[in-house]
Design a protein around this motif. Structure first.
Motif, PDB file in Angstrom:
ATOM      1  N   ARG A  41      20.470  21.490  -6.775  1.00 56.53           N
ATOM      2  CA  ARG A  41      20.448  20.065  -7.083  1.00 56.53           C
ATOM      3  C   ARG A  41      19.373  19.895  -6.141  1.00 56.53           C
ATOM      4  N   ASN A  42      18.326  19.271  -6.421  1.00 57.98           N
ATOM      5  CA  ASN A  42      16.878  18.886  -5.585  1.00 57.98           C
ATOM      6  C   ASN A  42      17.153  17.466  -5.270  1.00 57.98           C
ATOM      7  N   ILE A  43      17.039  17.174  -3.964  1.00 58.48           N
ATOM      8  CA  ILE A  43      17.187  15.892  -3.553  1.00 58.48           C
ATOM      9  C   ILE A  43      15.701  15.320  -2.771  1.00 58.48           C
ATOM     10  N   GLU A  44      14.978  14.753  -3.531  1.00 56.40           N
ATOM     11  CA  GLU A  44      13.590  14.344  -2.978  1.00 56.40           C
ATOM     12  C   GLU A  44      13.817  13.417  -1.703  1.00 56.40           C
ATOM     13  N   ASN A  84      16.714  17.177   5.928  1.00 54.07           N
ATOM     14  CA  ASN A  84      16.676  18.615   5.838  1.00 54.07           C
ATOM     15  C   ASN A  84      18.232  19.069   5.711  1.00 54.07           C
ATOM     16  N   VAL A  85      19.206  18.548   6.602  1.00 56.56           N
ATOM     17  CA  VAL A  85      20.522  19.030   6.592  1.00 56.56           C
ATOM     18  C   VAL A  85      21.179  18.489   5.072  1.00 56.56           C
ATOM     19  N   ILE A  86      20.765  17.333   4.975  1.00 52.34           N
ATOM     20  CA  ILE A  86      21.237  16.794   3.682  1.00 52.34           C
ATOM     21  C   ILE A  86      21.064  17.442   2.397  1.00 52.34           C
ATOM     22  N   LYS A  87      19.835  17.852   2.445  1.00 50.59           N
ATOM     23  CA  LYS A  87      19.477  18.792   1.072  1.00 50.59           C
ATOM     24  C   LYS A  87      19.884  19.951   1.267  1.00 50.59           C
ATOM     25  N   GLU A  88      20.273  20.577   2.420  1.00 53.65           N
ATOM     26  CA  GLU A  88      20.908  21.928   2.701  1.00 53.65           C
ATOM     27  C   GLU A  88      22.337  21.749   1.943  1.00 53.65           C
ATOM     28  N   VAL A  89      22.935  20.763   2.472  1.00 52.44           N
ATOM     29  CA  VAL A  89      24.558  20.649   2.315  1.00 52.44           C
ATOM     30  C   VAL A  89      24.664  20.251   0.649  1.00 52.44           C
TER      31      VAL A  89
END
Length: 312
Positions: free
Chosen positions: A270-273, A219-224
Motif C-alpha cells: 500500500r502506497n501512502i503519498e 517515513n515511519v507512517i509509510k513504513e508502518v
C-alpha cells in the motif's frame, strides 16, 4: 409421477439455499461477535478508560467538494484537560473512488492567519480554540475542507505499535538521538518498540530541526503501512482499534475507522503519498515579536500545491 419428482427437486433446492443462507447468517454473526470481543479486549487491555481524559470539542466538519474524506490529525502529549499547542498537525486524505491514501504534514511553525486572533504559528490555533479553530485556520489559509478530527495521545501510539508489532518496527536510525525524547537511540537498522519509535519520530534537536522530524514522521507512517500489510494484521484490526480508542479523541465512529483501516492494511505494498507544507522554496525563516522563530510562507503557492496534491 414426473410432477412429484419436480416438486421434490424444488423442495431440495429451497432447503439447500435456505441452509446456505443460514450458514452465511451465522458466519456473519460469528465474525461480528468476534470483532466486538476483540475490540472490547483491546479497550480492556488499556489502563485508561475511554472517557477519563477526553475533553469534548465542537467541530463543524465540512464535506470535501471533490468527494475526499479529509481528517485533521493532531498529535498531543497533553495530560487530562490541560491546554497545549499541537505537537503534530497532519491532514489524512482518503479517496474512496481510487482507494488511495495521502498524508500532508503542516509544520507547526508555519505563520498563518488564525481567525479572530491575528497572525501566529499554526500550532497556536489548537491551544486557542481546539480542533475547530485549527480546522477554520486550515480552511481560511489553504481552502481545504476537513470533515473529521482525531487527537492522538502519544501514549496511544506506543500502545498501538507494541500491540501490532510485538517484535518492533524496523527502522534505519540515521544518527544517535537522545536529547528531548526520553530514550537513547544508536544509529543503524534496528527494530524499535513503541516507546523508542515515538522518540525517533519526535527528535528535532539537530541542524534540520522540525524539517527532519516531519520527514521521519512521514517515513515511519509509510513504513508502518507497508509492515501492516505484510503481516496477518487484518484479523487483529478490531483489537488494534480497541487498544488505541482510549487514547484518541475523535468525531469518527468505530465503523468509519475500521472501514478505512481495513482498506489500508488489506492490500500489499500500500502506497501512502506524502507532502509537506510549506513546500520547498516557498518560505523563509523569520523572527516575529511575540511568536519567535516562524516560517513565513507564500500562501498562494502552498495553497495551490496542497489542493493539487490532494486531488490529482
Amino acid at each position: 409421477m414426473r410432477s412429484d419428482r419436480h416438486q421434490h427437486k424444488k423442495r431440495k433446492k429451497r432447503i439447500r439455499w435456505s441452509s446456505i443462507f443460514l450458514l452465511l447468517f451465522f458466519l456473519v454473526g460469528a465474525v461480528a461477535l468476534y470483532s466486538y470481543m476483540q475490540y472490547r479486549s483491546g479497550v480492556n487491555d488499556s489502563e485508561k478508560t475511554a472517557e477519563e481524559n477526553k475533553q469534548e470539542y465542537q467541530f463543524n466538519g465540512e464535506s470535501d467538494r471533490n468527494g475526499l474524506t479529509n481528517i485533521l490529525l493532531i498529535g498531543s502529549d497533553a495530560r487530562a484537560k490541560e491546554t497545549s499547542r499541537s505537537d503534530t498537525i497532519m491532514i489524512a486524505s482518503y479517496n474512496p473512488d481510487t482507494e488511495s491514501y495521502k498524508l500532508t504534514s503542516i509544520m507547526r511553525d508555519t505563520y498563518v492567519e488564525i481567525p479572530g486572533h491575528g497572525m501566529n504559528k499554526i500550532n497556536a490555533a489548537f491551544a486557542l480554540g481546539g480542533p475547530e479553530l485549527l480546522r477554520q485556520t486550515i480552511k481560511e489559509n489553504f481552502d481545504v475542507s476537513l470533515q473529521y478530527y482525531s487527537i492522538v495521545d502519544f501514549e496511544g501510539f506506543v500502545r498501538l505499535m507494541d500491540e501490532a508489532f510485538p517484535e518492533g518496527v524496523e527502522v534505519n536510525v540515521e544518527k544517535k538521538m537522545s536529547e528531548g525524547i526520553g530514550v537513547t537511540l544508536e544509529p543503524g537498522v534496528q527494530r524499535l518498540d513503541g516507546k523508542h519509535l515515538l522518540g525517533y519520530v519526535r527528535f528535532r534537536q539537530d541542524a534540520v530541526g522540525d524539517f527532519g522530524r516531519v520527514e521521519r514522521q512521514q517515513n515511519v507512517i509509510k513504513e508502518v503501512g507497508k509492515q501492516f500489510a505484510s503481516i496477518q494484521t487484518l484479523p487483529k484490526l478490531p483489537k488494534l482499534v480497541g487498544v488505541v480508542t482510549p487514547f484518541i479523541n475523535t468525531n469518527m465512529d468505530t465503523g468509519d475507522i475500521l472501514f478505512m483501516g481495513k482498506g489500508l492494511i488489506s492490500k500489499d505494498n500500500r502506497n501512502i503519498e506524502t507532502m509537506r507544507i510549506p513546500v520547498e522554496g516557498s518560505f523563509e525563516n523569520q523572527r516575529v515579536s511575540g511568536a519567535g522563530a516562524v516560517l513565513a510562507i507564500d500562501f498562494e503557492e502552498n495553497r495551490t500545491a496542497l489542493q493539487s496534491f490532494l486531488t490529482k
